[in-house]
Design a protein around this motif. Structure first.
Motif, mmCIF file in Angstrom:
data_model
loop_
_atom_site.group_PDB
_atom_site.id
_atom_site.type_symbol
_atom_site.label_atom_id
_atom_site.label_comp_id
_atom_site.label_asym_id
_atom_site.label_seq_id
_atom_site.Cartn_x
_atom_site.Cartn_y
_atom_site.Cartn_z
ATOM 1 N N GLY A 12 0.830 -0.958 -0.030
ATOM 2 C CA GLY A 12 0.008 -0.071 0.054
ATOM 3 C C GLY A 12 0.773 1.306 0.076
ATOM 4 N N TYR A 13 0.208 2.317 0.084
ATOM 5 C CA TYR A 13 0.784 3.663 -0.133
ATOM 6 C C TYR A 13 0.253 4.534 1.285
ATOM 7 C CZ TYR A 13 2.337 2.564 -4.613
ATOM 8 O OH TYR A 13 2.827 2.079 -6.005
ATOM 9 N N ASP A 14 1.070 5.097 1.820
ATOM 10 C CA ASP A 14 0.503 5.750 3.183
ATOM 11 C C ASP A 14 -0.321 5.352 3.839
ATOM 12 O OD1 ASP A 14 2.363 7.923 1.819
ATOM 13 O OD2 ASP A 14 0.618 8.425 0.398
ATOM 14 N N ILE A 17 -4.278 0.421 2.273
ATOM 15 C CA ILE A 17 -3.836 -0.945 1.845
ATOM 16 C C ILE A 17 -4.218 -1.058 0.455
ATOM 17 C CG2 ILE A 17 -4.019 -3.332 2.225
ATOM 18 C CD1 ILE A 17 -3.865 -2.608 5.084
ATOM 19 N N ILE A 18 -3.471 -1.689 -0.470
ATOM 20 C CA ILE A 18 -3.748 -1.892 -1.639
ATOM 21 C C ILE A 18 -3.943 -3.503 -2.022
ATOM 22 C CG2 ILE A 18 -3.395 -1.734 -4.124
ATOM 23 C CD1 ILE A 18 -1.881 0.870 -3.380
ATOM 24 N N ILE A 19 -2.934 -4.474 -1.572
ATOM 25 C CA ILE A 19 -3.246 -5.728 -1.735
ATOM 26 C C ILE A 19 -2.887 -6.289 -0.199
ATOM 27 C CG2 ILE A 19 -2.269 -7.734 -2.836
ATOM 28 C CD1 ILE A 19 -1.281 -6.008 -5.003
ATOM 29 N N GLY A 36 -5.156 -8.412 -13.668
ATOM 30 C CA GLY A 36 -6.142 -7.539 -12.790
ATOM 31 C C GLY A 36 -6.304 -6.440 -13.264
ATOM 32 N N GLU A 37 -7.526 -5.762 -12.775
ATOM 33 C CA GLU A 37 -7.855 -4.503 -13.611
ATOM 34 C C GLU A 37 -6.797 -3.535 -13.283
ATOM 35 O OE1 GLU A 37 -11.673 -3.485 -11.861
ATOM 36 O OE2 GLU A 37 -12.336 -5.553 -12.448
ATOM 37 N N ASN A 38 -6.909 -2.281 -13.720
ATOM 38 C CA ASN A 38 -6.000 -1.210 -13.753
ATOM 39 C C ASN A 38 -6.210 -0.799 -12.285
ATOM 40 O OD1 ASN A 38 -4.726 -0.560 -16.024
ATOM 41 N ND2 ASN A 38 -6.280 0.121 -16.902
ATOM 42 N N GLY A 39 -4.994 -0.498 -11.602
ATOM 43 C CA GLY A 39 -5.136 0.025 -10.402
ATOM 44 C C GLY A 39 -5.241 -0.862 -9.347
ATOM 45 N N SER A 40 -5.133 -2.116 -9.625
ATOM 46 C CA SER A 40 -5.341 -3.200 -8.684
ATOM 47 C C SER A 40 -3.748 -3.608 -7.914
ATOM 48 C CB SER A 40 -6.024 -4.299 -9.133
ATOM 49 O OG SER A 40 -4.981 -4.812 -10.318
ATOM 50 N N GLY A 41 -2.917 -2.937 -8.285
ATOM 51 C CA GLY A 41 -1.668 -3.123 -7.702
ATOM 52 C C GLY A 41 -0.624 -3.888 -8.199
ATOM 53 N N LYS A 42 -0.786 -4.206 -9.573
ATOM 54 C CA LYS A 42 0.165 -4.944 -10.323
ATOM 55 C C LYS A 42 1.727 -4.316 -10.474
ATOM 56 C CE LYS A 42 -2.330 -5.028 -14.140
ATOM 57 N NZ LYS A 42 -3.314 -4.252 -13.822
ATOM 58 N N SER A 43 1.597 -3.090 -10.750
ATOM 59 C CA SER A 43 3.012 -2.432 -10.921
ATOM 60 C C SER A 43 3.496 -2.528 -9.595
ATOM 61 C CB SER A 43 2.956 -1.011 -11.484
ATOM 62 O OG SER A 43 2.318 -0.999 -12.812
ATOM 63 N N THR A 44 2.833 -1.834 -8.496
ATOM 64 C CA THR A 44 3.174 -1.882 -7.071
ATOM 65 C C THR A 44 3.900 -3.059 -6.712
ATOM 66 O OG1 THR A 44 1.356 -0.355 -6.623
ATOM 67 C CG2 THR A 44 2.594 -1.154 -4.828
ATOM 68 N N LEU A 45 3.322 -4.349 -7.103
ATOM 69 C CA LEU A 45 3.888 -5.562 -6.732
ATOM 70 C C LEU A 45 5.367 -5.630 -7.237
ATOM 71 C CD1 LEU A 45 3.733 -8.523 -5.324
ATOM 72 C CD2 LEU A 45 2.207 -9.179 -7.487
HETATM 73 N N1 ADP Z 1 3.200 6.963 -5.973
HETATM 74 C C1 ADP Z 1 1.909 6.523 -5.551
HETATM 75 N N2 ADP Z 1 1.629 7.035 -4.335
HETATM 76 C C2 ADP Z 1 0.258 6.721 -3.703
HETATM 77 N N3 ADP Z 1 -0.535 6.007 -4.668
HETATM 78 C C3 ADP Z 1 -0.072 5.388 -5.726
HETATM 79 C C4 ADP Z 1 1.326 5.471 -6.061
HETATM 80 N N4 ADP Z 1 1.373 4.632 -7.118
HETATM 81 C C5 ADP Z 1 0.207 4.010 -7.412
HETATM 82 N N5 ADP Z 1 -0.712 4.455 -6.451
HETATM 83 C C6 ADP Z 1 -1.831 3.939 -6.339
HETATM 84 O O1 ADP Z 1 -1.895 2.323 -6.124
HETATM 85 C C7 ADP Z 1 -2.891 1.761 -6.796
HETATM 86 C C8 ADP Z 1 -2.059 0.358 -7.743
HETATM 87 O O2 ADP Z 1 -1.480 0.956 -8.567
HETATM 88 P P1 ADP Z 1 -0.314 0.314 -9.577
HETATM 89 O O3 ADP Z 1 0.552 -0.726 -9.057
HETATM 90 O O4 ADP Z 1 0.136 1.182 -10.596
HETATM 91 O O5 ADP Z 1 -1.777 -0.581 -10.343
HETATM 92 P P2 ADP Z 1 -1.735 -1.271 -11.754
HETATM 93 O O6 ADP Z 1 -0.318 -1.412 -12.216
HETATM 94 O O7 ADP Z 1 -2.345 -2.531 -11.322
HETATM 95 O O8 ADP Z 1 -2.656 -0.661 -12.833
HETATM 96 C C9 ADP Z 1 -3.835 2.860 -7.651
HETATM 97 O O9 ADP Z 1 -4.925 2.855 -6.853
HETATM 98 C C10 ADP Z 1 -2.807 3.880 -7.543
HETATM 99 O O10 ADP Z 1 -3.693 5.136 -7.384
#
Ligand code: ADP
Ligand code: MG
Lengths: 237, 281
Positions: A12-14, A17-19, A36-45
């Motif tokens: 998660g961020y701040d 929680i995202i996943i 997974g859908e856009n914004g589901s947290g794939k890139s974050t993972l």
């Molecule tokens: N640097 C960041 N700070 C705060 N929230 C973020 C940041 N980057 C992404 N998010 C949030 O985290 C969620 C997941 O983002 P992301 O991992 O990019 O999703 P995906 O790649 O699955 O589309 C989104 O809701 C996005 O708004």
């Protein structure tokens, strides 16, 4: 021992929680697709696996012979790169940073490695061309060659086909499959479920309910069935 | 005209001006390429305003050696600004604008409340255009500039590949173990030092111009980082040299003349770039 295993990960961020409760393992030679859908947290993972982002809880264990800097990464394109004056060779060579360490300049082996990987990606003739003048597919090959300079073992690809036309997309998928057959483990983000089912050995589906398993298991699961139904419905219309 | 030039070139003050101008041009164009690509074109301007603010604090406090205060404060701001990078809430340009405007206003206010010199607007003007005419630089200034340039050149040369990697893709570089934060820090210190030393001599307008124009000009024509870096250094040095000479011959203000030379060079490069593209397609 597995190449990579993730236990009870919370992302998660701040404090948002995202996943949560994420568990999966990747063995050498696997081809894992994260869908997974856009914004589901794939890139974050993926960023977390690369240690670019701190998990809120949980562990990521790398196998014995995999160093954190030995993971190749193909990022989602950033704005800076769009008008960046850099030649293909300069970019591919920058994949050797980890090997190069504190040494200020790349040595002969590293230059040789960059050359081999350009050959492997069939972009040797573009070596002195400017990156920003290349087509989307060529640019992705350049970044893939760079990632290959960083690793022999594990590639993390974040939406490698986004923005590419269907023909180039198919070529890209074939290229990645060939790399996997050559023994490189692949973790790829994609929102193209049909391609994921076609190419991947394992699937991680991130949504409210997380699914992880082999592709066969995914096709039998509820999430999988639902998605395949929607997808095929789409393609009929 | 030519004789007049030869005659002028005999004067040590003209020679010093040329050396200092060329060295500052060289250093600022080298870091300029990275700064422009990182979307930090205006950092030169912002930091010189910080330096101005710090300087007014120093003069209000009657510090004999103002550098003790000015240099650390400017370095600190540079670090804070470059740290904002790719992943923060306030983007680079907004952060620079905030610090720049804030520091300028603060410094100007201090100078008005506690007037040290009788000519406040003159002092403000000089931070923009250089406090001294370039023709009054001393041998000491030349030596300081030379040392600084050698350090900047050496650091840039040794870190060239890392700077490229971190500028092109900070995330990838970090993922494969390159200490992006460290190189950003080094870059911040270098740019701050250049600005503090150069501001007094040539003014913030000129520094900004020398950071931005050579890099942008080179990017019109060349497609590799190495060529862009080398060409922008050459261009910057040439513009500084010709600008100083022209300003002597035409009795125009030095800083503004150099900027004018850099702007003209930019348009020439723009044209060449367009022609080059035409030939390709
Ligand atoms: N640097 C960041 N700070 C705060 N929230 C973020 C940041 N980057 C992404 N998010 C949030 O985290 C969620 C997941 O983002 P992301 O991992 O990019 O999703 P995906 O790649 O699955 O589309 C989104 O809701 C996005 O708004
Ligand atoms: Mg994403």
């Amino acid at each position: 021992m597995s190449l990579l295993s993730v236990q009870n990960l919370v992302l998660g961020y701040d404090n948002h929680i995202i996943i949560q409760d994420l568990n999966f393992t990747v063995n050498a030679g696997d081809y894992l697709c994260i869908v997974g859908e856009n914004g589901s947290g794939k890139s974050t993972l993926v960023r977390t696996l690369l240690r670019l982002h701190k998990p809120m809880e949980g562990n990521i264990c790398l196998g014995d012979d995999l160093k954190p800097t030995e993971i190749g990464y193909l990022p989602q394109q950033t704005v800076v790169q769009k008008d960046f004056p850099a030649s293909v060779r300069e970019i591919v060579l920058s994949g050797c940073q980890a090997r190069c360490g504190r040494r200020p300049f790349y040595n002969r082996q590293e230059k040789q490695l960059a050359r081999q990987n350009m050959e492997r990606m069939d972009i040797l003739d573009l070596a002195h061309r400017c990156y920003r003048e290349l087509s989307g597919g060529q640019q992705q090959r350049v970044l893939l060659a760079r990632a290959l300079c960083a690793t022999q073992k594990l590639l993390l690809l974040d939406e490698p086909v986004s923005g590419l036309d269907p023909k180039v997309t198919a070529e890209m998928y074939d290229l990645i499959r060939d790399l996997n057959r050559d023994g490189i483990t692949i973790i790829m983000i994609s929102h193209d479920i049909s391609a994921a089912i076609q190419y991947a050995s394992h699937i991680l589906h991130i949504s409210k309910k997380i699914f992880f398993g082999t592709t066969e298991e995914y096709l039998k699961s509820d999430t999988g069935k639902l998605f395949v139904a929607i997808e095929s419905g789409d393609s009929i219309v | 005209m030519f004789e007049k030039l030869i005659q002028y070139l005999q004067y040590p003050s003209v020679q010093y001006a040329l050396i200092v101008g060329v060295l500052i041009a060289l250093c600022s164009s080298l870091v300029g390429v990275t700064l422009v690509l990182k979307r930090f074109s205006f950092i030169g301007d912002g930091l010189s305003h910080v330096a101005f603010g710090a300087m007014s604090v120093a003069s209000v406090l009657h510090l004999t050696n103002q550098m003790i205060l000015v240099l650390p404060l400017t370095v600190l701001s540079a670090i804070l600004l470059l740290r904002t990078g790719q992943n923060t809430k306030i983007k680079g340009d907004a952060a620079i604008a905030m610090i720049s405007v804030g520091a300028l206003a603060f410094g100007y206010m201090l100078m008005n409340i506690f007037p040290v010199s009788s000519n406040v607007s003159g002092d403000v003007c000089s931070t923009l255009f250089g406090s001294t005419s370039l023709l009054t630089v001393t041998l000491a200034d030349v030596l300081v500039c030379a040392v600084m340039s050698i350090v900047v050149l050496a650091v840039f040369f040794l870190l060239y590949n890392k700077i490229f990697a971190v500028t092109f893709d900070e995330n990838f570089a970090t993922a494969v173990g390159t200490k992006a934060k460290r190189y950003n820090l080094i870059l911040a210190v270098i740019i701050a030092v250049i600005i503090v030393l150069a501001m007094d001599l040539v003014g913030s307008l000129l520094i900004s111009a020398l950071v931005i124009f050579p890099a942008l000009s080179a990017m019109r024509i060349f497609g590799s980082f190495k060529r862009v870096t080398i060409f922008s250094a050459i261009l910057s040095v040439t513009c500084a040299f010709l600008g100083i000479i022209a300003s002597i011959l035409l009795s125009t203000p030095v800083g503004a003349t150099i900027v004018a030379a850099a702007v003209s060079a930019f348009f020439v490069c723009l044209l060449i770039g367009a022609l080059k593209k035409e030939k390709h397609t």
